[in-house]
Write an enzyme that holds these catalytic residues in place. Structure first.
Site, PDB file in Angstrom:
ATOM      1  N   CYS A 332      31.982  38.557  37.059  1.00 55.54           N
ATOM      2  CA  CYS A 332      30.979  39.405  37.714  1.00 55.54           C
ATOM      3  C   CYS A 332      29.711  38.599  38.036  1.00 55.54           C
ATOM      4  O   CYS A 332      29.735  37.737  38.898  1.00 55.54           O
ATOM      5  CB  CYS A 332      30.690  40.635  36.852  1.00 55.54           C
ATOM      6  SG  CYS A 332      29.974  42.019  37.774  1.00 55.54           S
ATOM      7  N   HIS A 432      36.279  43.166  35.135  1.00 58.61           N
ATOM      8  CA  HIS A 432      36.022  43.203  33.696  1.00 58.61           C
ATOM      9  C   HIS A 432      37.258  43.727  32.970  1.00 58.61           C
ATOM     10  O   HIS A 432      38.052  44.481  33.528  1.00 58.61           O
ATOM     11  CB  HIS A 432      34.858  44.149  33.388  1.00 58.61           C
ATOM     12  CG  HIS A 432      33.537  43.695  33.913  1.00 58.61           C
ATOM     13  ND1 HIS A 432      32.785  42.719  33.297  1.00 58.61           N
ATOM     14  CD2 HIS A 432      32.819  44.108  34.983  1.00 58.61           C
ATOM     15  CE1 HIS A 432      31.654  42.550  33.973  1.00 58.61           C
ATOM     16  NE2 HIS A 432      31.659  43.374  34.996  1.00 58.61           N
TER      17      HIS A 432
END
Length: 489
Positions: A332, A432
């Site tokens: 991310c 994630h």
């Protein structure tokens, strides 16, 4: 209507884990139970099936309750970012940005929405278990409170106060709470429990009796230190300090602790691998040259954390590690940092501008107003995985043609995620949670010469929740806690 709220004598006394354990204990008794936290402040968040976000602690509690995630479980979420501001999430969606000074005025108008979420959950189940935030003893924050007594009194939910004996001073913490809060708040607290006790509980019998006598509250038990809790994801960054080197011949995975680190539980599955040592590198310490893999984690403020990374000299460490043939994984915000540049033309994270990235991936990121929130499935490094996306920004460039993952399209064409460098040693992804699956974890570890134990991390977490619930059934008065909540058995 049945509800019970667990508040604490301070932060990190174990409220999140205790609520999770109570959720599993109630679910194991055949009750339909749902978790709730009126207001959370955390950069660790989870994505609900309908594309909202809630605190990851409530996601764990929902798992414990065997219930699907829902935005009503955490109606107000504050995500700290740069310049003493927080992103405000209400009912799963971004509602703006608040400064530290004006949140106290802004929070009170949120109470009706908080109460509406609680009532909706209450109508769907036998029991709602509520987690407070911080401590009711923070009387400087009482005016306009929606997280602790402000909520408890409006919703008329009884409160049990948890104290952490492991940190010391638990008698003063509980009795002191009684001394500083007003009479109306004190009347909402119907008892206390002691958490994280080590040793023979008989040695604390006099202290337990003293708390009952001086506070006027009854005790609901003393919970010992439960080793299985180490298998559960942690919400607070205060748990991140760990050793700085590999031990007993293990391969070292190093992750710098950024000020606005987010969703750091991505690394939990690696931490459970017997052949791997995960070192969270604190400010002021270099990234060890012995690291086999460096992970740049998620961040709530990529540009600010990239500047911090450079100020610590970690950029030099990462680049030197790559020159020596080491592998790098960016997740991310960490993925965004690995590119050529990060641009913020609309001033999403701070003043508009553009900064240079580390240049290990031939991609560039442009931050924008739209927040990608989705649960995802796909294939990465030749293995299937499940995870979630939670980011603001679009990243593209030549290395994105070598995608890290192919995501299922849900009936339409698949789309790609992330990038892999030309030499194959730098990986970036927006996904994630992908390391929970054993096959993908094995594929990643294989790239650095390590073998995976092959365990299913989700199964480990579920077993830990059962172990925690069993300990609570043995050492706490669960029957009376349920009766206090209004559960009819």
């Amino acid at each position: 209507m049945a509800g019970l709220m667990l508040q604490g004598t301070g932060s990190d006394v174990g409220k999140s884990v205790l609520v999770a354990g109570l959720c599993r204990a109630a679910a194991n008794r055949g009750l339909k139970v749902l978790p709730f936290k009126p207001q959370n402040m955390s950069n660790n968040a989870a994505v609900t099936p309908d594309g909202g976000e809630i605190g990851r602690a409530q996601a764990l509690q929902a798992l414990a309750a065997r219930a699907p995630l829902h935005v009503d479980m955490n109606p107000v979420l504050l995500k700290p970012q740069a310049d003493r501001t927080s992103q405000l999430i209400v009912l799963g969606q971004v509602r703006g940005t608040l400064g530290a000074a004006n949140f106290r005025e802004a929070r009170r108008p949120l109470l009706p929405e908080v109460l509406a979420s609680y009532r909706r959950l209450e109508a769907r189940c036998d029991l709602v278990l509520v987690e407070g935030a911080g401590s009711p003893a923070e009387i400087n924050l009482r005016a306009g409170d929606i997280a602790n007594m402000g909520f408890a009194r409006e919703a008329n939910v009884p409160v049990v106060l948890a104290g952490d004996i492991d940190r010391g001073g638990v008698i003063a913490a509980i009795v002191g709470t009684r001394a500083v809060i007003d009479a109306g708040d004190a009347a909402m607290i119907r008892g206390f429990l002691i958490n994280k006790f080590r040793g023979d509980p008989a040695l604390f019998a006099d202290g337990y009796t003293a708390i009952e006598r001086m506070s006027g509250w009854r005790g609901f038990g003393v919970l010992p230190w439960v080793p299985a809790v180490a298998q559960l994801p942690s919400e607070d960054a205060v748990v991140l300090e760990r050793g700085l080197g590999a031990k007993d011949g293990k391969l070292l995975v190093a992750c710098p602790i950024l000020p606005r680190i987010a969703n750091f539980d991505d690394l939990d599955p690696l931490r459970q691998e017997s052949g791997v040592e995960v070192a969270m590198i604190p400010p002021g310490s270099p990234i060890p040259q012995s690291a086999a893999l460096i992970v740049l984690p998620g961040s709530k403020a990529t540009i600010a954390d990239l500047a911090f990374l450079r100020a610590q000299g970690w950029d030099i460490d990462v680049l030197a590690h790559h020159r020596r043939g080491g592998a790098v994984l960016g997740i991310c915000g960490g993925y965004q940092m690995l590119g050529r540049s990060v641009a913020d033309p609309q001033g999403i994270e701070g003043p508009p501008g553009e900064v240079a990235g580390l240049g290990l991936l031939d991609v560039a990121t442009v931050l924008g107003n739209r927040k990608a929130l989705a649960q995802v499935e796909g294939t990465a490094l030749g293995a299937r995985f499940k995870g979630y996306e939670m980011h603001m920004g679009v990243t593209d460039g030549p290395d994105a043609l070598r995608a890290f993952a192919s995501l299922d399209g849900g009936g339409s064409s698949a789309r790609s995620d992330g990038a892999i460098s030309r030499d194959g040693r730098v990986l970036g992804t927006y996904c994630h949670g992908l390391l929970a699956r054993p096959d993908l974890r094995a594929a990643l570890l294989g790239r650095i010469g390590a073998q995976s134990d092959g365990f299913d991390n989700d199964a480990r977490v579920d077993a830990a929740l059962d172990a925690l619930a069993a300990a609570m059934e043995e050492h706490l008065d669960i029957d009376d806690l349920l009766a206090l909540a209004g559960v009819r058995t």
